[in-house]
Design a protein around this motif. Structure first.
Motif, PDB file in Angstrom:
ATOM      1  N   ALA A 281      18.515 -61.809 -18.313  1.00 21.70           N
ATOM      2  CA  ALA A 281      19.434 -62.176 -17.237  1.00 21.70           C
ATOM      3  C   ALA A 281      19.317 -61.236 -16.036  1.00 21.70           C
ATOM      4  CB  ALA A 281      20.870 -62.164 -17.751  1.00 21.70           C
ATOM      5  N   SER A 282      18.433 -60.254 -16.124  1.00 23.30           N
ATOM      6  CA  SER A 282      18.311 -59.229 -15.080  1.00 23.30           C
ATOM      7  C   SER A 282      16.951 -59.305 -14.398  1.00 23.30           C
ATOM      8  CB  SER A 282      18.462 -57.838 -15.705  1.00 23.30           C
ATOM      9  OG  SER A 282      19.690 -57.737 -16.381  1.00 23.30           O
ATOM     10  N   ASP A 283      16.904 -58.745 -13.214  1.00 25.98           N
ATOM     11  CA  ASP A 283      15.640 -58.652 -12.482  1.00 25.98           C
ATOM     12  C   ASP A 283      14.991 -57.286 -12.632  1.00 25.98           C
ATOM     13  OD1 ASP A 283      15.639 -61.267 -11.272  1.00 25.98           O
ATOM     14  OD2 ASP A 283      17.270 -60.563  -9.999  1.00 25.98           O
TER      15      ASP A 283
ATOM     16  N   GLY B  12      10.042 -58.616 -18.859  1.00 26.52           N
ATOM     17  CA  GLY B  12       9.654 -59.088 -17.537  1.00 26.52           C
ATOM     18  C   GLY B  12      10.441 -58.484 -16.396  1.00 26.52           C
ATOM     19  N   ASN B  13      11.226 -57.436 -16.668  1.00 25.25           N
ATOM     20  CA  ASN B  13      11.973 -56.766 -15.609  1.00 25.25           C
ATOM     21  C   ASN B  13      11.088 -55.808 -14.837  1.00 25.25           C
ATOM     22  OD1 ASN B  13      14.426 -56.594 -18.053  1.00 25.25           O
ATOM     23  ND2 ASN B  13      14.759 -57.715 -16.172  1.00 25.25           N
ATOM     24  N   SER B  14      11.431 -55.581 -13.590  1.00 27.95           N
ATOM     25  CA  SER B  14      10.892 -54.444 -12.872  1.00 27.95           C
ATOM     26  C   SER B  14      11.659 -53.224 -13.353  1.00 27.95           C
ATOM     27  CB  SER B  14      11.101 -54.624 -11.369  1.00 27.95           C
ATOM     28  OG  SER B  14      10.345 -55.722 -10.902  1.00 27.95           O
TER      29      SER B  14
ATOM     30  N   LYS C  46       4.261 -44.795 -14.042  1.00 23.58           N
ATOM     31  CA  LYS C  46       4.309 -44.624 -12.587  1.00 23.58           C
ATOM     32  C   LYS C  46       3.292 -45.449 -11.811  1.00 23.58           C
ATOM     33  CE  LYS C  46       1.374 -40.541 -12.474  1.00 23.58           C
ATOM     34  NZ  LYS C  46       1.350 -39.105 -12.294  1.00 23.58           N
ATOM     35  N   ASN C  47       2.196 -45.840 -12.421  1.00 26.39           N
ATOM     36  CA  ASN C  47       1.168 -46.584 -11.701  1.00 26.39           C
ATOM     37  C   ASN C  47       1.265 -48.093 -11.868  1.00 26.39           C
ATOM     38  OD1 ASN C  47      -0.053 -44.260 -10.603  1.00 26.39           O
ATOM     39  ND2 ASN C  47      -1.062 -43.880 -12.553  1.00 26.39           N
ATOM     40  N   LEU C  48       2.254 -48.563 -12.606  1.00 24.49           N
ATOM     41  CA  LEU C  48       2.415 -50.006 -12.772  1.00 24.49           C
ATOM     42  C   LEU C  48       3.025 -50.611 -11.506  1.00 24.49           C
ATOM     43  CD1 LEU C  48       3.717 -50.258 -16.445  1.00 24.49           C
ATOM     44  CD2 LEU C  48       1.393 -50.627 -15.605  1.00 24.49           C
ATOM     45  N   GLN C  49       2.596 -51.811 -11.178  1.00 23.47           N
ATOM     46  CA  GLN C  49       2.997 -52.473  -9.941  1.00 23.47           C
ATOM     47  C   GLN C  49       4.509 -52.648  -9.808  1.00 23.47           C
ATOM     48  OE1 GLN C  49       1.284 -56.369  -9.543  1.00 23.47           O
ATOM     49  NE2 GLN C  49       2.224 -56.746  -7.571  1.00 23.47           N
ATOM     50  N   TYR C  50       5.182 -52.994 -10.877  1.00 19.94           N
ATOM     51  CA  TYR C  50       6.604 -53.298 -10.807  1.00 19.94           C
ATOM     52  C   TYR C  50       7.480 -52.128 -11.256  1.00 19.94           C
ATOM     53  CZ  TYR C  50       5.322 -58.059  -9.769  1.00 19.94           C
ATOM     54  OH  TYR C  50       4.820 -59.162  -9.165  1.00 19.94           O
ATOM     55  N   VAL C  51       6.976 -50.921 -11.086  1.00 22.85           N
ATOM     56  CA  VAL C  51       7.724 -49.716 -11.444  1.00 22.85           C
ATOM     57  C   VAL C  51       7.792 -48.799 -10.232  1.00 22.85           C
ATOM     58  CG1 VAL C  51       7.733 -47.648 -12.893  1.00 22.85           C
ATOM     59  CG2 VAL C  51       7.075 -49.845 -13.884  1.00 22.85           C
ATOM     60  N   LYS C  52       8.976 -48.284  -9.970  1.00 20.77           N
ATOM     61  CA  LYS C  52       9.174 -47.289  -8.918  1.00 20.77           C
ATOM     62  C   LYS C  52       9.808 -46.057  -9.548  1.00 20.77           C
ATOM     63  CE  LYS C  52       7.621 -49.720  -5.593  1.00 20.77           C
ATOM     64  NZ  LYS C  52       6.287 -49.457  -5.138  1.00 20.77           N
ATOM     65  N   ILE C  53       9.300 -44.905  -9.156  1.00 22.39           N
ATOM     66  CA  ILE C  53       9.839 -43.627  -9.634  1.00 22.39           C
ATOM     67  C   ILE C  53      10.559 -42.962  -8.467  1.00 22.39           C
ATOM     68  CG2 ILE C  53       9.281 -41.409 -10.717  1.00 22.39           C
ATOM     69  CD1 ILE C  53       8.436 -43.928 -12.374  1.00 22.39           C
ATOM     70  N   PHE C  54      11.769 -42.455  -8.714  1.00 21.65           N
ATOM     71  CA  PHE C  54      12.504 -41.751  -7.661  1.00 21.65           C
ATOM     72  C   PHE C  54      12.854 -40.347  -8.120  1.00 21.65           C
ATOM     73  CE2 PHE C  54      15.829 -43.573 -10.239  1.00 21.65           C
ATOM     74  CZ  PHE C  54      16.854 -42.636 -10.201  1.00 21.65           C
ATOM     75  N   LYS C  55      13.078 -39.477  -7.152  1.00 19.70           N
ATOM     76  CA  LYS C  55      13.422 -38.088  -7.453  1.00 19.70           C
ATOM     77  C   LYS C  55      14.818 -38.022  -8.064  1.00 19.70           C
ATOM     78  CE  LYS C  55      11.028 -36.694  -3.378  1.00 19.70           C
ATOM     79  NZ  LYS C  55      11.533 -37.589  -2.363  1.00 19.70           N
ATOM     80  N   GLU C  56      14.917 -37.301  -9.164  1.00 18.38           N
ATOM     81  CA  GLU C  56      16.190 -37.148  -9.876  1.00 18.38           C
ATOM     82  C   GLU C  56      17.311 -36.769  -8.912  1.00 18.38           C
ATOM     83  OE1 GLU C  56      18.280 -34.136 -13.092  1.00 18.38           O
ATOM     84  OE2 GLU C  56      16.272 -33.745 -12.363  1.00 18.38           O
TER      85      GLU C  56
ATOM     86  N   MET D 169      13.178 -54.948  -4.685  1.00 21.78           N
ATOM     87  CA  MET D 169      13.759 -56.206  -4.195  1.00 21.78           C
ATOM     88  C   MET D 169      12.776 -56.931  -3.282  1.00 21.78           C
ATOM     89  SD  MET D 169      17.814 -55.196  -3.549  1.00 21.78           S
ATOM     90  CE  MET D 169      17.478 -54.832  -1.876  1.00 21.78           C
ATOM     91  N   ASN D 170      12.110 -56.188  -2.428  1.00 22.51           N
ATOM     92  CA  ASN D 170      11.165 -56.795  -1.492  1.00 22.51           C
ATOM     93  C   ASN D 170       9.897 -57.294  -2.164  1.00 22.51           C
ATOM     94  OD1 ASN D 170      12.869 -56.380   0.677  1.00 22.51           O
ATOM     95  ND2 ASN D 170      12.026 -54.369   1.127  1.00 22.51           N
TER      96      ASN D 170
END
Length: 165
Positions: free
Chosen positions: A65-67, A91-93, A107-117, A131-132
């Protein structure tokens, strides 16, 4: 709290007025999260869902149910981030703090974003980036070439052989 602060930043910039957050589980911060979420609802017509505890046998329905799955781990909290493995398989990002152990592997997967803690701006940017991109990771398993138990065992054996050489 970090997720809601990042969402607030996104909503203030009017970048995604239809964003909804689903918080799965319950914990010490739930009352604070409910209060902050209510304030965002009044200011921006923001929607949030608080599921409370969900049994492991039922969790897959919530992933479906999530994106995207967001894991804002701190260094003294989550060590790996199994929830990210599960979310990606559904199938989630994924949006992961660099404090979670799995951030290095994914970290190198297309639908993954890493942010600073702890970085609200970096988290907000990561959420917007996902989202974009259209959210759904429909090709996660295809992004892992030739995955099989046999290939995994071979890769482990190859790495062990490198260490002993």
């Amino acid at each position: 709290m970090l997720i809601l602060k990042a969402v607030e930043k996104i909503l203030e910039q009017n970048h995604c007025p239809d964003i909804t957050c689903m918080f799965i589980g319950a914990g010490d911060l739930q009352n604070e999260l409910l209060k902050m979420s209510s304030e965002l609802e009044v200011r921006f017509n923001f929607k949030s869902i608080f599921t409370g505890f969900i049994n492991q046998s039922e969790i897959q329905n919530y992933y479906l149910a999530s994106d995207a799955v967001v894991l804002p781990s701190k260094k003294m909290g989550e060590t790996w981030g199994l929830v990210i493995n599960e979310g990606l398989q559904a199938g989630n990002s994924a949006i992961i703090s660099d404090a979670a152990g799995c951030s290095e592997d994914f970290k190198n997967l297309q639908y993954v974003k890493i942010f600073k803690e702890g970085d609200v701006t970096d988290l907000a940017d990561s959420i917007e980036s996902i989202m974009n991109s259209g959210f759904r990771n429909t090709s996660f398993l295809n992004s892992i070439p030739n995955y099989s138990i046999a290939n995994s065992a071979k890769s482990i054996a190859d790495e062990l052989n490198k260490l002993s050489a």
